[in-house]
Design a protein around this motif. Structure first.
Motif, PDB file in Angstrom:
ATOM      1  N   TYR A 176       0.635  -1.147  -0.593  1.00 38.29           N
ATOM      2  CA  TYR A 176      -0.082   0.066  -0.139  1.00 38.29           C
ATOM      3  C   TYR A 176       1.220   1.092   0.388  1.00 38.29           C
ATOM      4  O   TYR A 176       2.240   1.054   0.313  1.00 38.29           O
ATOM      5  CB  TYR A 176      -0.998  -0.319   1.459  1.00 38.29           C
ATOM      6  N   VAL A 177       0.506   2.439  -0.517  1.00 41.73           N
ATOM      7  CA  VAL A 177       0.979   3.578  -0.277  1.00 41.73           C
ATOM      8  C   VAL A 177       0.952   3.365   1.445  1.00 41.73           C
ATOM      9  O   VAL A 177      -0.141   3.145   1.921  1.00 41.73           O
ATOM     10  CB  VAL A 177      -0.122   4.249  -0.829  1.00 41.73           C
ATOM     11  N   PRO A 178       1.784   4.333   1.312  1.00 44.98           N
ATOM     12  CA  PRO A 178       2.230   4.567   3.248  1.00 44.98           C
ATOM     13  C   PRO A 178       1.460   5.528   4.111  1.00 44.98           C
ATOM     14  O   PRO A 178       1.129   6.097   3.013  1.00 44.98           O
ATOM     15  CB  PRO A 178       3.599   5.314   3.175  1.00 44.98           C
ATOM     16  N   GLY A 179       0.157   5.505   5.468  1.00 45.56           N
ATOM     17  CA  GLY A 179      -0.195   5.943   5.554  1.00 45.56           C
ATOM     18  C   GLY A 179      -0.006   7.889   5.495  1.00 45.56           C
ATOM     19  O   GLY A 179      -0.534   8.481   5.246  1.00 45.56           O
ATOM     20  N   ALA A 187     -10.610   2.642   1.241  1.00 41.72           N
ATOM     21  CA  ALA A 187     -10.531   1.732   1.111  1.00 41.72           C
ATOM     22  C   ALA A 187      -9.655   0.212   1.675  1.00 41.72           C
ATOM     23  O   ALA A 187      -9.890  -0.309   1.829  1.00 41.72           O
ATOM     24  CB  ALA A 187     -10.367   1.383  -0.396  1.00 41.72           C
ATOM     25  N   VAL A 188      -8.825   0.920   2.084  1.00 42.17           N
ATOM     26  CA  VAL A 188      -7.816  -0.500   2.813  1.00 42.17           C
ATOM     27  C   VAL A 188      -7.825  -0.225   3.682  1.00 42.17           C
ATOM     28  O   VAL A 188      -7.654  -1.849   4.170  1.00 42.17           O
ATOM     29  CB  VAL A 188      -5.838   0.875   2.703  1.00 42.17           C
ATOM     30  N   LEU A 215       1.165   0.146  -7.065  1.00 43.49           N
ATOM     31  CA  LEU A 215       0.089   1.323  -7.873  1.00 43.49           C
ATOM     32  C   LEU A 215      -0.712   0.743  -8.746  1.00 43.49           C
ATOM     33  O   LEU A 215      -1.522   0.996  -9.340  1.00 43.49           O
ATOM     34  CB  LEU A 215       1.645   2.463  -8.176  1.00 43.49           C
ATOM     35  N   ARG A 216      -0.078  -1.038  -9.310  1.00 43.37           N
ATOM     36  CA  ARG A 216      -0.531  -1.743  -9.630  1.00 43.37           C
ATOM     37  C   ARG A 216      -1.647  -2.804  -9.109  1.00 43.37           C
ATOM     38  O   ARG A 216      -2.924  -2.741 -10.134  1.00 43.37           O
ATOM     39  CB  ARG A 216       0.001  -2.264 -10.396  1.00 43.37           C
ATOM     40  N   ARG A 217      -2.133  -2.177  -8.291  1.00 40.15           N
ATOM     41  CA  ARG A 217      -2.839  -3.116  -7.483  1.00 40.15           C
ATOM     42  C   ARG A 217      -4.469  -1.801  -7.318  1.00 40.15           C
ATOM     43  O   ARG A 217      -4.675  -1.214  -6.831  1.00 40.15           O
ATOM     44  CB  ARG A 217      -2.848  -3.535  -6.011  1.00 40.15           C
TER      45      ARG A 217
END
Length: 288
Positions: free
Chosen positions: A123-126, A136-137, A181-183
């Motif tokens: 994931y993108v870091p918080g 969503a995460v 970034l692809r997920r």
């Protein structure tokens, strides 16, 4: 350290004061047992105070300072003022209904570090997430949570992000896998907005973002995400953090942290250079 934090995760200041008490005791040539007798407590209580596993009681601290030979009134009062501050709950305490104790320690470390390095394969870091992406995460990670709990957790994430804009903000240096970034998370609109946020972040002077492309092949940290914190306080060593499904581990032993640092250094050399990240993100943005 290398273990899950106990309940009542300490603030960073409490950790620092524990280490200062340890230094004063050792300088005075006293054992845990001798310090404990001065307080009429067990040696384990003194040890737990030094390791920040319990709160620092003002009468105990004041007595120990006297026993350790700290007699200057101003020095004693300064130490006691810091102790009172260390015992105050952090801002995140009001979110304890949605914030696990093992993560409270992370928030405290994050808030005091002057350098935060991270590897993130999922994931993108918080600190760089948009609200919709975070929502969503969190929903994926907390499938049984009520909507109100999710919103409380989103608020925590938003408040944490204020760290990057404050005076004396830490340097955030992140290596992210291209997988992040692809997920698809939250749908195309949410993903596009998140990539836009990352593009904006590349212009921040205290953010360094590198992408690890698929084409780079295997790398030293394919086992999972982790963070490394560095602090301006000399009492605190670098601390590494690794999270799992039900908790987290914190490492402060030199050999352990060195393993994380070496892996991250190798990855930074293997990943795309930071100055190319904005262009790479722009290309990915067009594909979404």
């Amino acid at each position: 350290m290398a273990d899950s934090r106990p309940a009542g995760a300490p603030t960073v200041l409490r950790v620092v004061l524990g280490k200062r008490l340890q230094h004063l005791r050792e300088r005075a040539g006293l054992s845990y047992e001798e310090a404990g007798r001065a307080l009429d407590v067990t040696h384990a209580t003194v040890r737990r105070m030094e390791k920040a596993e319990v709160g620092l009681k003002i009468p105990y601290v004041e007595k120990l300072l006297h026993v350790y030979g700290v007699l200057d009134a101003a020095e004693v009062e300064g130490f006691l003022c810091l102790t009172r501050e260390a015992n105050r709950p952090g801002w995140w305490h009001r979110f304890r209904d949605v914030l696990p104790e093992w993560f409270s320690a992370f928030v405290s470390l994050e808030g005091e570090a002057n350098l935060i390095r991270a590897y993130e394969p999922h994931y993108v870091p918080g600190l760089l997430q948009t609200e919709e992406y975070a929502r969503a995460v969190l929903r994926a990670g907390m499938p049984h949570a009520r909507d109100a709990e999710i919103e409380r957790a989103v608020t925590v994430r938003r408040e944490r992000q204020g760290l990057l804009a404050k005076d004396g903000a830490p340097l955030l240096w992140v290596v992210m896998d291209e997988t992040v970034l692809r997920r698809p998370i939250g749908g195309p609109d949410v993903t596009r907005a998140q990539v836009d946020r990352l593009i904006e972040a590349t212009d921040m002077p205290n953010v360094r973002l590198q992408l690890m492309p698929f084409a780079a092949g295997p790398h030293p940290a394919m086992y999972g995400p982790f963070h490394i914190f560095r602090f301006p306080l000399q009492e605190l060593p670098d601390i590494a953090y690794a999270e799992n499904l039900v908790g987290a581990s914190y490492f402060d032993q030199r050999d352990d942290v060195s393993s994380f640092l070496e892996a991250l250094d190798r990855m930074c050399a293997q990943a795309a250079p930071a100055h190319t990240t904005k262009a790479i993100l722009g290309g990915i943005r067009k594909e979404i």
